[in-house]
Design an enzyme around this catalytic site. Sequence first.
Site, PDB file in Angstrom:
ATOM      1  N   LYS A 161      30.196 -21.951   6.906  1.00 44.85           N
ATOM      2  CA  LYS A 161      28.850 -21.889   6.304  1.00 44.85           C
ATOM      3  C   LYS A 161      27.738 -22.227   7.300  1.00 44.85           C
ATOM      4  O   LYS A 161      26.611 -21.754   7.140  1.00 44.85           O
ATOM      5  CB  LYS A 161      28.757 -22.808   5.073  1.00 44.85           C
ATOM      6  CG  LYS A 161      29.885 -22.650   4.057  1.00 44.85           C
ATOM      7  CD  LYS A 161      30.077 -21.236   3.543  1.00 44.85           C
ATOM      8  CE  LYS A 161      31.413 -21.084   2.827  1.00 44.85           C
ATOM      9  NZ  LYS A 161      31.926 -19.713   2.736  1.00 44.85           N
ATOM     10  N   GLY A 167      32.143 -21.866  -2.688  1.00 47.33           N
ATOM     11  CA  GLY A 167      32.508 -21.752  -4.092  1.00 47.33           C
ATOM     12  C   GLY A 167      32.378 -23.075  -4.820  1.00 47.33           C
ATOM     13  O   GLY A 167      33.045 -23.306  -5.819  1.00 47.33           O
ATOM     14  N   GLU A 172      21.119 -29.687   2.854  1.00 51.57           N
ATOM     15  CA  GLU A 172      20.040 -28.827   2.345  1.00 51.57           C
ATOM     16  C   GLU A 172      19.266 -29.568   1.266  1.00 51.57           C
ATOM     17  O   GLU A 172      19.815 -30.453   0.603  1.00 51.57           O
ATOM     18  CB  GLU A 172      20.630 -27.568   1.664  1.00 51.57           C
ATOM     19  CG  GLU A 172      21.244 -26.578   2.589  1.00 51.57           C
ATOM     20  CD  GLU A 172      21.865 -25.392   1.835  1.00 51.57           C
ATOM     21  OE1 GLU A 172      22.038 -25.449   0.596  1.00 51.57           O
ATOM     22  OE2 GLU A 172      22.181 -24.404   2.514  1.00 51.57           O
ATOM     23  N   LEU A 225      18.304 -27.621  -4.872  1.00 59.11           N
ATOM     24  CA  LEU A 225      17.500 -26.865  -5.848  1.00 59.11           C
ATOM     25  C   LEU A 225      17.955 -27.295  -7.232  1.00 59.11           C
ATOM     26  O   LEU A 225      19.135 -27.215  -7.555  1.00 59.11           O
ATOM     27  CB  LEU A 225      17.676 -25.359  -5.633  1.00 59.11           C
ATOM     28  CG  LEU A 225      17.447 -24.840  -4.201  1.00 59.11           C
ATOM     29  CD1 LEU A 225      17.595 -23.318  -4.162  1.00 59.11           C
ATOM     30  CD2 LEU A 225      16.078 -25.250  -3.669  1.00 59.11           C
ATOM     31  N   LYS A 245      32.848 -19.124 -13.325  1.00 60.06           N
ATOM     32  CA  LYS A 245      32.005 -18.245 -14.124  1.00 60.06           C
ATOM     33  C   LYS A 245      32.689 -17.943 -15.440  1.00 60.06           C
ATOM     34  O   LYS A 245      33.916 -17.833 -15.501  1.00 60.06           O
ATOM     35  CB  LYS A 245      31.733 -16.950 -13.355  1.00 60.06           C
ATOM     36  CG  LYS A 245      30.911 -17.183 -12.084  1.00 60.06           C
ATOM     37  CD  LYS A 245      30.972 -15.996 -11.145  1.00 60.06           C
ATOM     38  CE  LYS A 245      30.270 -16.315  -9.834  1.00 60.06           C
ATOM     39  NZ  LYS A 245      30.639 -15.344  -8.768  1.00 60.06           N
ATOM     40  N   ASN A 280      30.798 -13.823  -0.043  1.00 60.00           N
ATOM     41  CA  ASN A 280      32.202 -13.707  -0.406  1.00 60.00           C
ATOM     42  C   ASN A 280      32.733 -12.400   0.177  1.00 60.00           C
ATOM     43  O   ASN A 280      32.259 -11.322  -0.177  1.00 60.00           O
ATOM     44  CB  ASN A 280      32.365 -13.745  -1.920  1.00 60.00           C
ATOM     45  CG  ASN A 280      31.827 -15.042  -2.500  1.00 60.00           C
ATOM     46  OD1 ASN A 280      32.013 -16.119  -1.912  1.00 60.00           O
ATOM     47  ND2 ASN A 280      31.136 -14.974  -3.611  1.00 60.00           N
ATOM     48  N   ARG A 319      35.217 -10.446  -0.129  1.00 61.15           N
ATOM     49  CA  ARG A 319      36.340  -9.916  -0.921  1.00 61.15           C
ATOM     50  C   ARG A 319      35.790  -9.152  -2.117  1.00 61.15           C
ATOM     51  O   ARG A 319      34.594  -9.227  -2.395  1.00 61.15           O
ATOM     52  CB  ARG A 319      37.161 -11.095  -1.450  1.00 61.15           C
ATOM     53  CG  ARG A 319      36.303 -12.021  -2.317  1.00 61.15           C
ATOM     54  CD  ARG A 319      37.103 -13.030  -3.114  1.00 61.15           C
ATOM     55  NE  ARG A 319      36.262 -13.689  -4.115  1.00 61.15           N
ATOM     56  CZ  ARG A 319      35.527 -14.771  -3.907  1.00 61.15           C
ATOM     57  NH1 ARG A 319      35.518 -15.356  -2.721  1.00 61.15           N
ATOM     58  NH2 ARG A 319      34.789 -15.279  -4.884  1.00 61.15           N
ATOM     59  N   VAL A 357      35.968 -10.977  -9.134  1.00 59.65           N
ATOM     60  CA  VAL A 357      36.400 -10.826 -10.521  1.00 59.65           C
ATOM     61  C   VAL A 357      35.421  -9.927 -11.292  1.00 59.65           C
ATOM     62  O   VAL A 357      35.836  -9.026 -12.029  1.00 59.65           O
ATOM     63  CB  VAL A 357      36.477 -12.214 -11.213  1.00 59.65           C
ATOM     64  CG1 VAL A 357      36.772 -12.069 -12.704  1.00 59.65           C
ATOM     65  CG2 VAL A 357      37.527 -13.101 -10.546  1.00 59.65           C
TER      66      VAL A 357
END
Length: 449
Positions: A116, A164, A200, A203, A237, A290, A292, A295
């Site tokens: 990251k 994630g 960071e 937020l 999610k 991501n 990949r 889903v």
Amino acid sequence: MFHKVLVANRGEIAVRIIRACKELGIETVAVYSEADKDAMHTRLADESVCIGPAVSTHSYLNIPAIMAAASLTDAAAIHPGYGFLAENAEFAEIVIESGYTWIGPTPESMRIMGDKVKAKQRMAEAGVPLVYGSPGAVRTVEEAKAVAKDCGFPLIIKAASGGGGRGMKIVHSEPSLPSAFSICQSEAGTVFGDDTVFIEQFLEEPRHIEVQVLGDGHGNIVHLFERECSIQRNNQKVLEEAPSPSISQETREAICAAGVAAAKAVNYEGAGTIEFLLNPDQSFYFMEMNTRIQVEHPVTEWITGVDLIEWQLRVANGEKLAFTQKDIKMKGHAIECRINAEHPFKFTPSPGKIELYHAPGGRSVRVDSAVYTGYSIPPYYDSMIAKVITHARDRQKCIRRMQRAIDELAIIGITTNQELHKRLLANPGFQAADFNIHFLERWLKQMID
Ligand code: MV4
């Protein structure tokens, strides 16, 4: 096109990939664990190879066993799906060096986005908006204090090798900074084998919006608009939709352009997703990419008409995209409900035998699943057992159609989160699209009181 593809995954995504291969005339190889002898992917593939015991570290994560299966069956390419080895750059490299085609981005792109700190530096160079914070890694408590002076509280400490939602710590005020920093750093070291962390501004009320991109390795990269993924709990999610009901057309153009710029900055090949956080004032910031298929890809497929798995296979085979950005039009609205084998409000897993499974059907309803009547859900893997996706001309009609589809779904023998979806779809805040990443957890909390 490849004569044969090995699918290094299980469940609905393995089935989704096998189906796409069949439609393209590609032979398929499933790999399966001892717990998945009767799984749908094992049965649907042309050939199936057992790669080890139930526990995934010994089967779906067992690289030598997967490579042996590819060799044994003379597969030409390997599709990793999502989860398991999908974002493992070393696995991608082994696949390629062993002479197979990797159906995914280059290991180089995967490595940059997997770190990251590296990813943020690359995004900064590309002009992609970033949350205010440390310019790179933060190594000591003293450095952390200096960064905190500059960006203020609340702040968030993140592991460079996390992602994630893993390896993060929110810090609300100065006194808790030193211990939070030390704990985050040492946990990163043990969990990811890399103790690099960065900081960071936190937020507080953002929405989670992600941009789907597709690149062909010939310099062509397009976006397929955005998905709204704010309805989540514990970084899982629950329901996704496309397009996002919470952004203006102007913001849509800006966030999608930022997604393309992010992908171009790593010469991205294949299907990928750039995650952004969107503030109430419509400002947005890059979080991570991501590398990949995800889903929730079906909602994008439905509003754009693009078969994402087909294009993953085509671009991995060296084909150029057959369309340009201006050919991609957004049509209507799509919603996906993730059906999990778990208690609808306590979220405890509920494996076991499905005595009856009846999937909804009818106009503009798609169900991606890998279960059937009589199937026993093993306790070793993810609890997601089906995805119900609906499409309609507008969001309100799409919600209505989803309510109808969820009512039609019948799963007997195990507990599922079907009732959670019923309540969520009827919630006025959800219907008004008045939500952010905290909506579901806050709503569940006040439901208990
Ligand atoms: C954040 C954040 C607030 N501020 N970063 C979680 C997943 C990972 N992709 C990034 N995550 C977050 N990063 C800053 N500077 C809040 C989250 C976050 C979150 C983001 C999207 C969806 C769900 C989430 C749940 C918890 C935290």
